[in-house]
Design a protein around this motif. Structure first.
Motif, PDB file in Angstrom:
ATOM      1  N   PRO A   1       0.839  -1.210   0.000  1.00  8.18           N
ATOM      2  CA  PRO A   1       0.000   0.000   0.000  1.00  8.18           C
ATOM      3  C   PRO A   1       0.871   1.255   0.000  1.00  8.18           C
ATOM      4  O   PRO A   1       1.936   1.289   0.613  1.00  8.18           O
ATOM      5  N   LYS A   2       0.404   2.260  -0.714  1.00  9.70           N
ATOM      6  CA  LYS A   2       1.175   3.497  -0.801  1.00  9.70           C
ATOM      7  C   LYS A   2       0.643   4.522   0.184  1.00  9.70           C
ATOM      8  O   LYS A   2      -0.575   4.699   0.336  1.00  9.70           O
ATOM      9  N   LYS A   3       1.543   5.216   0.840  1.00  7.85           N
ATOM     10  CA  LYS A   3       1.151   6.287   1.744  1.00  7.85           C
ATOM     11  C   LYS A   3       0.925   7.556   0.933  1.00  7.85           C
ATOM     12  O   LYS A   3       1.844   8.113   0.348  1.00  7.85           O
ATOM     13  N   CYS A   4      -0.326   7.992   0.886  1.00 12.36           N
ATOM     14  CA  CYS A   4      -0.667   9.220   0.175  1.00 12.36           C
ATOM     15  C   CYS A   4      -1.923   9.808   0.794  1.00 12.36           C
ATOM     16  O   CYS A   4      -2.476   9.260   1.751  1.00 12.36           O
ATOM     17  N   ALA A   5      -2.364  10.952   0.257  1.00 16.00           N
ATOM     18  CA  ALA A   5      -3.492  11.663   0.864  1.00 16.00           C
ATOM     19  C   ALA A   5      -4.742  10.808   0.903  1.00 16.00           C
ATOM     20  O   ALA A   5      -5.463  10.778   1.906  1.00 16.00           O
ATOM     21  N   LYS A   6      -5.032  10.088  -0.163  1.00 16.88           N
ATOM     22  CA  LYS A   6      -6.188   9.204  -0.211  1.00 16.88           C
ATOM     23  C   LYS A   6      -5.812   7.976  -1.017  1.00 16.88           C
ATOM     24  O   LYS A   6      -6.016   7.925  -2.221  1.00 16.88           O
ATOM     25  N   GLY A   7      -5.282   6.978  -0.340  1.00 14.06           N
ATOM     26  CA  GLY A   7      -4.782   5.797  -1.018  1.00 14.06           C
ATOM     27  C   GLY A   7      -5.744   4.645  -1.077  1.00 14.06           C
ATOM     28  O   GLY A   7      -5.435   3.609  -1.684  1.00 14.06           O
ATOM     29  N   ILE A   8      -6.924   4.785  -0.470  1.00 14.98           N
ATOM     30  CA  ILE A   8      -7.914   3.714  -0.463  1.00 14.98           C
ATOM     31  C   ILE A   8      -9.295   4.334  -0.582  1.00 14.98           C
ATOM     32  O   ILE A   8      -9.578   5.368   0.016  1.00 14.98           O
ATOM     33  N   ASP A   9     -10.157   3.715  -1.399  1.00 14.40           N
ATOM     34  CA  ASP A   9     -11.512   4.238  -1.566  1.00 14.40           C
ATOM     35  C   ASP A   9     -12.445   3.103  -1.956  1.00 14.40           C
ATOM     36  O   ASP A   9     -12.076   2.228  -2.751  1.00 14.40           O
ATOM     37  N   PHE A  10     -13.644   3.122  -1.384  1.00 19.01           N
ATOM     38  CA  PHE A  10     -14.674   2.143  -1.692  1.00 19.01           C
ATOM     39  C   PHE A  10     -15.699   2.776  -2.622  1.00 19.01           C
ATOM     40  O   PHE A  10     -16.081   3.934  -2.438  1.00 19.01           O
TER      41      PHE A  10
ATOM     42  N   ALA B   1      -1.033  10.800  -5.812  1.00 16.80           N
ATOM     43  CA  ALA B   1      -1.408  11.492  -4.579  1.00 16.80           C
ATOM     44  C   ALA B   1      -2.749  11.035  -4.025  1.00 16.80           C
ATOM     45  O   ALA B   1      -3.033  11.234  -2.844  1.00 16.80           O
ATOM     46  N   GLY B   2      -3.595  10.436  -4.859  1.00 26.38           N
ATOM     47  CA  GLY B   2      -4.891   9.994  -4.361  1.00 26.38           C
ATOM     48  C   GLY B   2      -5.733   9.403  -5.464  1.00 26.38           C
ATOM     49  O   GLY B   2      -5.428   9.514  -6.664  1.00 26.38           O
ATOM     50  N   LEU B   3      -6.811   8.739  -5.052  1.00 23.05           N
ATOM     51  CA  LEU B   3      -7.771   8.170  -5.998  1.00 23.05           C
ATOM     52  C   LEU B   3      -9.168   8.250  -5.390  1.00 23.05           C
ATOM     53  O   LEU B   3      -9.333   8.265  -4.173  1.00 23.05           O
ATOM     54  N   GLU B   4     -10.174   8.321  -6.266  1.00 22.95           N
ATOM     55  CA  GLU B   4     -11.551   8.443  -5.787  1.00 22.95           C
ATOM     56  C   GLU B   4     -12.525   7.953  -6.852  1.00 22.95           C
ATOM     57  O   GLU B   4     -12.428   8.334  -8.019  1.00 22.95           O
ATOM     58  N   TRP B   5     -13.478   7.095  -6.425  1.00 15.12           N
ATOM     59  CA  TRP B   5     -14.512   6.605  -7.320  1.00 15.12           C
ATOM     60  C   TRP B   5     -15.530   7.706  -7.600  1.00 15.12           C
ATOM     61  O   TRP B   5     -15.804   8.560  -6.757  1.00 15.12           O
ATOM     62  N   SER B   6     -16.116   7.669  -8.787  1.00 15.74           N
ATOM     63  CA  SER B   6     -17.261   8.524  -9.067  1.00 15.74           C
ATOM     64  C   SER B   6     -18.469   7.978  -8.300  1.00 15.74           C
ATOM     65  O   SER B   6     -18.509   6.782  -7.975  1.00 15.74           O
ATOM     66  N   PRO B   7     -19.454   8.812  -7.977  1.00 14.25           N
ATOM     67  CA  PRO B   7     -20.615   8.326  -7.206  1.00 14.25           C
ATOM     68  C   PRO B   7     -21.372   7.178  -7.882  1.00 14.25           C
ATOM     69  O   PRO B   7     -21.992   6.374  -7.181  1.00 14.25           O
ATOM     70  N   ASP B   8     -21.332   7.086  -9.222  1.00 15.13           N
ATOM     71  CA  ASP B   8     -22.007   5.974  -9.892  1.00 15.13           C
ATOM     72  C   ASP B   8     -21.107   4.748 -10.042  1.00 15.13           C
ATOM     73  O   ASP B   8     -21.512   3.743 -10.645  1.00 15.13           O
ATOM     74  N   ALA B   9     -19.879   4.812  -9.503  1.00 14.93           N
ATOM     75  CA  ALA B   9     -18.933   3.685  -9.461  1.00 14.93           C
ATOM     76  C   ALA B   9     -18.496   3.227 -10.854  1.00 14.93           C
ATOM     77  O   ALA B   9     -18.039   2.094 -11.013  1.00 14.93           O
ATOM     78  N   ARG B  10     -18.597   4.095 -11.843  1.00 22.19           N
ATOM     79  CA  ARG B  10     -18.187   3.713 -13.191  1.00 22.19           C
ATOM     80  C   ARG B  10     -16.776   4.164 -13.531  1.00 22.19           C
ATOM     81  O   ARG B  10     -16.138   3.579 -14.416  1.00 22.19           O
ATOM     82  N   VAL B  11     -16.296   5.208 -12.865  1.00 18.05           N
ATOM     83  CA  VAL B  11     -15.000   5.794 -13.201  1.00 18.05           C
ATOM     84  C   VAL B  11     -14.181   5.957 -11.927  1.00 18.05           C
ATOM     85  O   VAL B  11     -14.705   6.358 -10.880  1.00 18.05           O
ATOM     86  N   LEU B  12     -12.891   5.658 -12.031  1.00 16.98           N
ATOM     87  CA  LEU B  12     -11.950   5.869 -10.945  1.00 16.98           C
ATOM     88  C   LEU B  12     -11.018   7.014 -11.334  1.00 16.98           C
ATOM     89  O   LEU B  12     -10.329   6.943 -12.356  1.00 16.98           O
ATOM     90  N   CYS B  13     -11.011   8.063 -10.531  1.00 16.71           N
ATOM     91  CA  CYS B  13     -10.150   9.219 -10.790  1.00 16.71           C
ATOM     92  C   CYS B  13      -8.859   9.072  -9.997  1.00 16.71           C
ATOM     93  O   CYS B  13      -8.879   8.801  -8.794  1.00 16.71           O
ATOM     94  N   VAL B  14      -7.735   9.266 -10.677  1.00 17.71           N
ATOM     95  CA  VAL B  14      -6.411   9.186 -10.068  1.00 17.71           C
ATOM     96  C   VAL B  14      -5.685  10.486 -10.385  1.00 17.71           C
ATOM     97  O   VAL B  14      -5.704  10.940 -11.534  1.00 17.71           O
ATOM     98  N   TRP B  15      -5.075  11.099  -9.378  1.00 14.39           N
ATOM     99  CA  TRP B  15      -4.349  12.340  -9.636  1.00 14.39           C
ATOM    100  C   TRP B  15      -2.937  12.281  -9.076  1.00 14.39           C
ATOM    101  O   TRP B  15      -2.654  11.561  -8.113  1.00 14.39           O
ATOM    102  N   ASP B  16      -2.072  13.050  -9.711  1.00 13.63           N
ATOM    103  CA  ASP B  16      -0.651  13.077  -9.359  1.00 13.63           C
ATOM    104  C   ASP B  16      -0.408  14.052  -8.217  1.00 13.63           C
ATOM    105  O   ASP B  16      -1.307  14.787  -7.789  1.00 13.63           O
ATOM    106  N   SER B  17       0.810  14.088  -7.735  1.00 10.08           N
ATOM    107  CA  SER B  17       1.166  15.014  -6.663  1.00 10.08           C
ATOM    108  C   SER B  17       1.072  16.447  -7.161  1.00 10.08           C
ATOM    109  O   SER B  17       0.943  16.706  -8.355  1.00 10.08           O
TER     110      SER B  17
END
Length: 416
Positions: A132-141, A182-198
């Motif tokens: 697991p990577k240490k970042c601002a948001k490294g885990i999301d359901f 730096a982090g990842l986050e699912w869209s509310p409809d769970a179709r897309v995963l957004c990943v962003w850099d530092s």
């Protein structure tokens, strides 16, 4: 507005249960559960050490207490008070803990992010997830709790693993195009995963569930990039706040910019309503401690909002550019539950809250406070915004207007 009596708590550990029926407050090694309607004590749980984290399960039947210094987690049941669970990470240590969406598994993160351990409260089985990577948001359901996305760092490269939350089996694993995720986050409809850099590079990547890169977005190069991010509840918009004091709205079809919202120092909009907080000092109510109090405490401050005509100059501060994490750029983004409004805060304008009309993509209202804004949150049932500034007042905005409410707590302030 009615107020309760004061309740003891430590480390600001007060959490409402997801069903809204209970309020949990942690004070040192004790956790007190109160019924929300009556505020009567329902349960008192005593832990083995000082509690540093509390979290409700999704069904509000269990509550966990994290004791990071001891590397231990204790779980309590509200339905069966005789049942309890203790999780000990031992020499691996503990730096984070969270529930899975089903409320029957607990995920603990070892010190230095060496591994994530999945503990089952039903079968008592244990599973381990490495890298697991240490970042601002490294885990999301995702919404619905079917999948979990995890940021990983392997062989000096960033990866994302998607797990099934039912069997905790690996569904998909792929390498990302980030230099330092730096982090990842699912869209509310769970179709897309957004990943962003530092923040050192402006790079946002959109992935599908099977690991395909749907789109790449970069607003500019050779400057500090993304500082905050928020999905709209309908998943139609992705809002990106950046260090250049702007918010960019991306649409969910082409993932192109549909609007760029600036935060200028001079507000000239004729449609935006500007509310400015005005403080007045009045003699404080007499008490037995008045004679011993300093002169300043003999007067109480009252606040109200005044509507200021435009143009209005917004108060700003000069960020220290020679220090890490300068107070610059849009550091707060949040959509209202009905998708009609969005609130932002530009960090070098800490006393100002910007409220945007998403339907018209224009500035709707501006709140200018006398103190820096510390916390902002939307009402989950109606378009109403609450905020506080670490004083003894609570501020609220709605399309009908704004108001300031004084919390009757002598000598205290609202900390967020």
């Amino acid at each position: 507005m009615n107020f309760s009596e004061l309740f003891r708590q430590s480390l600001q550990l007060c959490r409402f249960s997801p069903d809204g029926k209970y309020l949990a407050c942690a004070s040192d090694y004790r956790v007190v559960i109160r019924h929300f309607d009556t505020l009567q004590v329902q349960h008192v749980f005593s832990c083995l050490d000082a509690v540093q984290c509390i979290e409700w399960s999704a069904d509000s039947q269990f509550i966990l207490c994290g004791m990071f210094k001891r590397g231990m987690v204790q779980v309590w049941s509200l339905e069966t008070t005789d049942w309890h669970c203790k999780i000990d990470e031992g020499s691996a240590g503990l730096c984070a803990v969270t529930w899975s969406p089903d409320g029957r598994h607990i995920l603990t993160t070892a010190d230095f992010h060496l591994r994530i351990t999945v503990w089952s409260l039903v079968t008592k089985s244990v599973s381990y997830i490495r890298y697991p990577k240490k970042c601002a948001k490294g885990i999301d359901f995702c919404s619905g709790g079917k999948y979990m996305a995890l940021a990983e760092r392997r062989d000096c490269k960033d990866h994302v693993s998607i797990f099934s939350c039912q069997a905790w089996a690996l569904v998909r694993h792929f390498e990302t195009e980030t230099d330092d995720l730096a982090g990842l986050e699912w869209s509310p409809d769970a179709r897309v995963l957004c990943v962003w850099d530092s923040c050192l590079a402006y790079k946002v990547l959109l992935y599908s569930l099977d690991g395909r890169c749907l789109a790449r977005y970069s607003a500019y190069d050779l400057a500090l990039g993304v500082k905050s991010l928020a999905w709209s509840p309908s998943s139609q918009f992705l809002a990106l706040g950046s260090f250049d004091k702007k918010v960019r709205l991306l649409n969910h079809v082409t993932w192109k910019t549909v609007a760029t919202l600036s935060h200028p120092e001079l507000i000239e909009s004729s449609t935006a309503i500007v509310y400015k907080e005005v403080e007045t000092r009045i003699p404080a109510a007499p008490s037995s401690a008045v004679s011993k109090a300093p002169t300043a405490s003999l007067y109480a401050s009252q606040s109200k909002y005044e509507v200021v005509p435009t143009p209005v100059k917004v108060p700003t501060i000069s960020p220290a550019t020679n220090k890490a994490n300068p107070r610059l750029g849009v550091g707060l983004l949040a959509f209202s539950h009905d998708n009609k409004y969005m609130v932002t805060r530009n960090d070098n304008m800490p006393c100002v809250v910007w409220i945007w009309d998403v339907r018209k993509i224009s500035l709707c209202a501006l709140l200018i406070q006398t103190s820096p804004v510390k916390c902002v949150i939307w009402d989950p049932s109606r378009p109403r915004l609450a905020l506080c500034t670490s004083n003894n007042k609570l501020y609220m905005w709605s399309p009908e207007g704004s108001l300031a409410v004084e919390v009757p707590v002598e000598g205290q302030s609202l900390l967020c």
